[in-house]
Design an enzyme around this catalytic site. Structure first.
Site, mmCIF file in Angstrom:
data_model
loop_
_atom_site.group_PDB
_atom_site.id
_atom_site.type_symbol
_atom_site.label_atom_id
_atom_site.label_comp_id
_atom_site.label_asym_id
_atom_site.label_seq_id
_atom_site.Cartn_x
_atom_site.Cartn_y
_atom_site.Cartn_z
ATOM 1 N N SER A 33 0.833 -1.186 0.000
ATOM 2 C CA SER A 33 0.000 0.000 0.000
ATOM 3 C C SER A 33 0.872 1.241 0.000
ATOM 4 O O SER A 33 1.931 1.273 0.635
ATOM 5 C CB SER A 33 -0.907 0.008 1.235
ATOM 6 O OG SER A 33 -1.710 1.159 1.272
ATOM 7 N N GLY A 34 0.431 2.260 -0.718
ATOM 8 C CA GLY A 34 1.157 3.517 -0.755
ATOM 9 C C GLY A 34 0.213 4.655 -1.039
ATOM 10 O O GLY A 34 -1.004 4.466 -1.147
ATOM 11 N N ALA A 35 0.759 5.853 -1.166
ATOM 12 C CA ALA A 35 -0.071 7.028 -1.366
ATOM 13 C C ALA A 35 -0.806 6.994 -2.699
ATOM 14 O O ALA A 35 -1.886 7.563 -2.832
ATOM 15 C CB ALA A 35 0.793 8.282 -1.282
ATOM 16 N N TYR A 36 -0.227 6.324 -3.700
ATOM 17 C CA TYR A 36 -0.789 6.370 -5.035
ATOM 18 C C TYR A 36 -1.295 5.028 -5.556
ATOM 19 O O TYR A 36 -1.841 4.972 -6.652
ATOM 20 C CB TYR A 36 0.240 6.933 -6.021
ATOM 21 C CG TYR A 36 0.520 8.396 -5.810
ATOM 22 C CD1 TYR A 36 -0.248 9.363 -6.447
ATOM 23 C CD2 TYR A 36 1.532 8.808 -4.964
ATOM 24 C CE1 TYR A 36 -0.008 10.705 -6.255
ATOM 25 C CE2 TYR A 36 1.787 10.162 -4.761
ATOM 26 C CZ TYR A 36 1.008 11.105 -5.405
ATOM 27 O OH TYR A 36 1.248 12.442 -5.207
ATOM 28 N N ASP A 38 -2.531 0.645 -4.437
ATOM 29 C CA ASP A 38 -2.676 -0.500 -3.550
ATOM 30 C C ASP A 38 -2.520 -1.756 -4.392
ATOM 31 O O ASP A 38 -2.997 -1.810 -5.537
ATOM 32 C CB ASP A 38 -4.053 -0.500 -2.875
ATOM 33 C CG ASP A 38 -4.239 0.696 -1.959
ATOM 34 O OD1 ASP A 38 -3.625 0.703 -0.878
ATOM 35 O OD2 ASP A 38 -4.986 1.625 -2.335
ATOM 36 N N VAL A 39 -1.852 -2.757 -3.837
ATOM 37 C CA VAL A 39 -1.595 -3.984 -4.580
ATOM 38 C C VAL A 39 -2.188 -5.169 -3.823
ATOM 39 O O VAL A 39 -2.062 -5.268 -2.602
ATOM 40 C CB VAL A 39 -0.077 -4.195 -4.801
ATOM 41 C CG1 VAL A 39 0.165 -5.438 -5.654
ATOM 42 C CG2 VAL A 39 0.535 -2.977 -5.470
ATOM 43 N N ASP A 145 13.018 4.709 -11.829
ATOM 44 C CA ASP A 145 12.903 4.308 -10.419
ATOM 45 C C ASP A 145 13.461 2.902 -10.218
ATOM 46 O O ASP A 145 12.831 2.057 -9.577
ATOM 47 C CB ASP A 145 11.459 4.386 -9.951
ATOM 48 C CG ASP A 145 11.333 4.316 -8.419
ATOM 49 O OD1 ASP A 145 12.339 4.580 -7.731
ATOM 50 O OD2 ASP A 145 10.233 3.999 -7.918
#
Length: 469
Positions: A33-36, A38-39, A145
């Site tokens: 999960s992150g700010a941009y 979800d997996v 990245d």
């Protein structure tokens, strides 16, 4: 991956309520999960295939990842996009290959194991990474990245590049011609690499007329890798997702019947971005970010991936980050302490970087050197890193050039895929708060100056200058 993560505790109800997805996939658990984004780990109902569903909450990130993975379809060392769902008013959901682990976990387990990671294994991981990066750069795609947690690994030992949310496809009219029929295949990563196989890669010819030979390709790539497209939208979508990509961020999109239709080679579709004339410098994870980015340069291209590649290789060899900066300023200080002063003498043109004259460091009389950072490693291994981690972007070796390096033909040879030491899974206890993985959680860009000692701030014609001592 066994067990859940923080993402499993906070469901994104948009994906659970989308009938077009739940009719085809059973969502099993959240794995990042992150700010941009979800997996989730999911199961395809038609055949039971385990997949990763990546729900991306940012429009530009979704578009870039889908377009990049469409352009890279069929690449053996780039994650496969099985299909994607995207409609008005909804976040994009990418259906990706699911992987049990990543290179960050390989490094972490190498630290715990006597003898670390064997040289043969290191070479095999490097070869696969190079093949993936070469596939991107042949098509003019800058990943932007690259880091160990974005290099996913399957149970069969196959490594694939993932998380293309920050990627950019360079201007179509600047792309290097890449006719796959003439391009030599890199040494196979599932067989022993010997001198004859590399010579075959280097000298392979075809009876058919070719539009370009390898020498011409390398010459064009040398000029091509620093070209860029304008990217004004980067300023609005500086994605800092931690390691949400871990284990599952690769994605692909359903291909249109006409693969060249209205897609990744279109220039007009992004005409609004072309007015700014520059990329953003705020890309990548700090430990792997090239010096020109840290100094605010927006005139760059594929070569920033090559710097990141050198940092990854150094970490594979030493089992610790090469430049573990705690802020952007500290990151620059660590780079300079190892490579020496960054000035017009070491890299002509660096003074034109936007922030170069705003930040200065005391002269480094005796740099630490890459040799000291890679103790007990062979000259060939150190040389490989040196060819990538250098100030002048144009001097960084391309992925294709490194695939031909004699390092890969020296004993011990790369380990066959079937014999690689692959971690069984990514364990839940490796995760940090908020689904962040492997200690890479705090590498986002910042400019926190409080942690440093004495600094002198003075006014200049262009604004101000900071000198650290």
């Amino acid at each position: 991956m066994e067990g859940g993560s923080s993402a499993g505790g906070r469901r994104s109800w948009s994906i659970y309520g989308r009938v077009e997805i739940t009719a085809r996939y059973e969502i099993l658990e959240g794995i990042g999960s992150g700010a941009y984004s979800d997996v989730y780990r999911a199961r395809r109902l038609s055949d039971g295939l385990t997949v990763a569903l990546k729900e991306v909450h940012d429009y530009q990130s979704s578009l870039r990842e889908i377009e990049a993975l469409q352009a890279l379809r069929g690449s053996s060392n780039v994650v496969n996009l099985i299909e994607h769902f995207w409609q008005d008013g909804e976040d994009a959901v990418l259906v990706l290959e699911f992987f049990q682990t990543d290179l960050a976990t390989v490094i972490k387990e190498g630290k715990r194991r006597d003898g670390g990671i064997g040289v043969g294994d290191v070479k095999q991981w490097m070869l696969q990474i190079l093949c993936g990066v070469d596939a991107c750069h042949r098509r003019g795609i800058a990943h932007r990245d690259l880091k160990p947690s974005n290099l996913l690994i399957g149970a069969d030992g196959v490594l694939k590049l993932a998380d293309f949310g920050q990627s950019r496809i360079l201007n179509a009219f600047e792309q290097v011609p890449t006719n796959e029929e003439w391009m030599p295949d890199p040494p196979t990563t599932d067989q022993e690499v010997n001198q004859s196989s590399v010579e075959g890669y280097e000298n392979q010819t075809s009876q058919e007329l070719r539009p370009l030979n390898e020498e011409d390709y390398l010459q064009q790539l040398d000029g091509f890798k620093k070209r860029h497209v304008t990217d004004d939208t980067d300023k609005e979508s500086n994605l800092q997702d931690g390691d949400v990509s871990c284990l599952a961020t690769c994605s692909t999109g359903e291909m249109e019947e006409d693969p060249d239709k209205g897609s990744y080679f279109s220039v007009d579709d992004e005409s609004a971005e072309h007015e700014s004339g520059a990329f953003t410098s705020y890309v990548g994870t700090r430990w792997f970010r090239a010096p020109e980015l840290l100094f605010g340069s927006t005139n760059y291209g594929l070569e920033i991936d090559l710097w990141a590649l050198g940092c990854i290789f150094a970490e594979l060899l030493s089992l610790k980050p090469l430049f573990p900066g705690t802020s952007d300023i500290d990151q620059l200080a660590k780079v300079i302490s190892v490579l020496g002063d960054l000035n017009e003498e070491s890299y002509p043109g660096c003074s034109k970087w936007p922030d170069y004259n705003k930040i200065s460091f005391n002269k480094v009389e005796i740099p630490i050197s890459l040799e000291a950072c890679l103790p007990n490693r062979s000259p060939s291994e150190v040389n490989l890193v040196k060819r990538l981690v250098c100030y002048d972007p144009a001097s960084r070796a391309t992925a294709m050039e490194l695939l031909l390096d004699t390092y890969f033909t020296e004993e011990p040879l790369p380990t066959p895929l079937s014999e690689l030491n692959v971690p069984s899974s990514k364990k839940a206890h490796d995760e940090g708060p908020s689904g962040e993985f492997n200690g890479y959680a705090n590498m986002e860009s910042d400019s926190d100056l409080e942690e440093f000692g004495h600094m002198d701030v003075s006014n200049t014609e262009k604004g101000f200058s900071i000198r650290f001592s």
